[in-house]
Write a protein that holds these residues in place. Structure first.
Motif, short mmCIF file in Angstrom:
data_model
loop_
_atom_site.label_atom_id
_atom_site.label_comp_id
_atom_site.label_asym_id
_atom_site.label_seq_id
_atom_site.Cartn_x
_atom_site.Cartn_y
_atom_site.Cartn_z
N GLY A 134 0.85 -1.19 -0.11
CA GLY A 134 0.09 0.00 0.15
C GLY A 134 0.83 1.30 0.00
N ARG A 135 1.96 1.18 0.97
CA ARG A 135 2.83 2.46 0.86
C ARG A 135 3.37 2.85 -0.31
N LEU A 136 4.06 1.43 -0.92
CA LEU A 136 4.72 1.49 -1.97
C LEU A 136 4.05 2.24 -3.11
N GLU A 137 2.81 1.71 -3.23
CA GLU A 137 2.03 2.50 -4.38
C GLU A 137 1.59 3.64 -4.22
N GLU A 138 1.23 4.11 -2.91
CA GLU A 138 0.85 5.71 -2.49
C GLU A 138 2.04 6.63 -2.76
N PHE A 139 3.32 6.25 -2.49
CA PHE A 139 4.52 6.84 -2.82
C PHE A 139 4.66 7.03 -4.34
N HIS A 140 4.71 5.94 -4.93
CA HIS A 140 4.70 6.02 -6.46
C HIS A 140 3.76 6.79 -7.30
N ALA A 141 2.64 6.80 -6.62
CA ALA A 141 1.25 7.80 -7.11
C ALA A 141 1.81 9.21 -6.60
N GLY A 142 2.31 9.43 -5.95
CA GLY A 142 2.72 10.92 -5.38
C GLY A 142 4.00 11.29 -6.57
N PHE A 143 4.72 10.38 -6.53
CA PHE A 143 5.89 10.60 -7.50
C PHE A 143 5.40 11.03 -9.00
N LEU A 144 4.51 10.26 -9.40
CA LEU A 144 4.01 10.50 -10.69
C LEU A 144 3.20 11.92 -11.02
N ALA A 145 2.73 12.19 -9.75
CA ALA A 145 1.91 13.61 -9.70
C ALA A 145 2.80 14.70 -9.57
N GLU A 146 3.80 14.40 -8.64
CA GLU A 146 4.44 15.93 -8.09
C GLU A 146 5.99 15.55 -8.45
N GLY A 147 6.69 14.56 -9.01
CA GLY A 147 7.71 14.36 -9.21
C GLY A 147 8.90 14.08 -7.92
N SER A 148 8.32 13.95 -6.88
CA SER A 148 9.22 13.85 -5.82
C SER A 148 8.71 12.91 -4.88
N VAL A 149 9.34 12.57 -3.84
CA VAL A 149 8.81 11.65 -2.87
C VAL A 149 9.44 12.04 -1.41
N PRO A 150 8.61 11.92 -0.39
CA PRO A 150 8.93 11.88 1.05
C PRO A 150 10.42 11.42 1.22
N VAL A 151 10.95 11.76 2.51
CA VAL A 151 12.40 11.33 2.75
C VAL A 151 12.21 9.83 3.16
N ALA A 152 10.81 9.40 3.91
CA ALA A 152 10.63 8.26 4.45
C ALA A 152 10.40 7.03 3.46
N ALA A 153 10.13 7.66 2.25
CA ALA A 153 9.61 6.51 1.09
C ALA A 153 10.48 5.34 1.17
#
Length: 421
Positions: A134-153
């Motif tokens: 779940g978290r991996l998919e959430e972080f990837h979706a955020g990356f596709l939308a914003e081009g970056s990921v949180p430090v904790a990813a």
């Protein structure tokens, strides 16, 4: 009592165990299951998700600051591990915060970051096919939308974070924290490794098991793309191992964890009550071109079963029942039964399954099957499946030894033997 076959041997005993699944934190009902535990996912397919009391326990874990960002896979492992350590008596009862809560048949620990274990070091070995899905998919979706990921990813999605958080929650200091991934036999990889470490004297106590929270849109789409997903409605017992066509694979979520100890022959003989013994864990592999298929005669199953029996110093005739891997796919179910006939001959032991109750939980499935086997050994009963199948409905003799199967993509299989002594 220790029989003559094992009186000179050390044994790996299951001191405690815990689980969480579509049945909640409880064991299967002793009589007929009252209603299907499956629900309909927003994507329209049936799934085996947690019921409300277990979901409340997950929500309570998330209230702790250290656990708010953890993947659901990790939280399910924490719930099961807490049950296992409590049943094993490895904690001193002191909670940093929270309390032991009972809601009828279920008991869970709430809002407690550690168990304040009295034994150390404690080793941890946890299997998961996909890890922090779940978290991996959430972080990837955020990356596709914003081009970056949180430090904790990265730290929150590495497979190793499953075992390390279980170790942290258990208050471990100084022991190993190992994570395993070998598709649907991942939990037996973890348990087999734990048993080997215990036998080698590299550890004295282990928390070992499997966990999976794969009920995401993307994972469900992957299972549907293979063409094996059940067309049956959630209320109509959509997962049907051994029932033939149509394919009735249904994805579920859950975890099961075991508190393991190694006892010398003298220590085992001094025990006053019955012992659940993990007597053998065997592995098999077949090199085939299809990484989603298996041979018609289940060669990897045959290898795994024979190795587990050899480790336990048992013959096929010593096994009273088999908890099948049997995911409800016609080809997979048939291959496993062909492998059973190759090992056991035409007169098979009683065939059992819990997938019709909890779905296929991928990396947690072997652990939940082993927990089910322990429950059968302790109670000598299980609920009969409410559909036409080759699964046994009741025992016609005392059940003392059960073999448990697991297999996954890539040609791997694993089997475990558990005994009541």
């Amino acid at each position: 009592m220790i029989n003559s076959r094992t009186e000179a041997e050390a044994v790996t005993v299951i001191r405690g165990r815990g689980r969480v699944s579509a049945l909640g934190l409880a064991l299967p009902p002793s009589g007929a299951a009252p209603a299907s535990p499956f629900t309909t996912h927003p994507t329209g397919v049936p799934v085996a998700t947690l019921p409300a009391p277990a979901e409340a326990a997950v929500a309570e874990l998330r209230r702790h600051p250290s656990y708010r960002q953890l993947d659901r896979t990790v939280l399910l492992a924490l719930l099961a591990a807490r049950q296992a350590t409590a049943q094993a008596g490895w904690g001193n009862g002191e909670m940093v915060s929270g309390e032991l809560v009972s809601d009828g048949q279920e008991r869970h620990l709430t809002n407690s970051p550690t168990h304040q274990l009295t034994v150390s070091p404690l080793a941890v070995s946890i299997g998961s096919s996909r890890g922090a899905t779940g978290r991996l998919e959430e972080f990837h979706a955020g990356f596709l939308a914003e081009g970056s990921v949180p430090v904790a990813a990265s730290p929150l999605t590495t497979l190793g974070n499953v075992a390390s958080w279980v170790a942290y929650d258990a208050g471990q200091h100084g022991g190993a924290a190992l994570s395993h991934s070998s598709t649907c036999s991942s939990a037996f990889q973890a348990l087999g490794n734990a048993r080997a470490w215990l036998k080698a004297g590299m550890a004295t106590r282990f928390l070992a098991g499997g966990t999976e929270a794969p009920l995401t849109d993307f994972t469900l789409a992957q299972m549907r793309a293979i063409g094996i997903y059940s067309p049956l409605a959630a209320a109509d017992w959509p997962c049907r191992p051994g029932a033939g066509r149509p394919s009735s694979f249904v994805l579920g979520e859950g975890a099961a964890v075991f508190a393991l100890e190694q006892l010398s022959a003298a220590q085992a003989a001094a025990e006053t009550g019955p012992l659940l013994v993990l007597a053998g864990v065997g592995f098999g592999f077949e090199a085939i071109g299809s990484k989603t298929g298996l041979s018609p005669d289940g060669q990897h199953f045959q290898q795994a079963m024979r190795e587990a029996l050899a480790q336990a110093s048992l013959t096929p005739a010593d096994i009273d029942a088999v908890v099948l891997h049997s995911p409800g796919t016609p080809a997979g179910d048939a291959a496993e039964r062909a492998a059973l006939r190759a090992v056991f001959g035409p007169a098979l032991p009683a065939l059992l399954s819990n997938k019709w109750l909890v779905g296929h939980t991928l990396g947690a499935s072997a652990a939940l099957s082993l927990d089910f086997a322990c429950h059968v050994l302790e109670t000598q009963q299980w609920p009969p499946a409410p559909f036409t199948t080759d699964l046994a409905t009741a025992a016609d003799k005392p059940i003392r030894r059960i073999l448990v199967n697991a297999a996954g993509f890539g040609g791997n299989a694993a089997s475990a033997v558990v005994e009541l002594r």
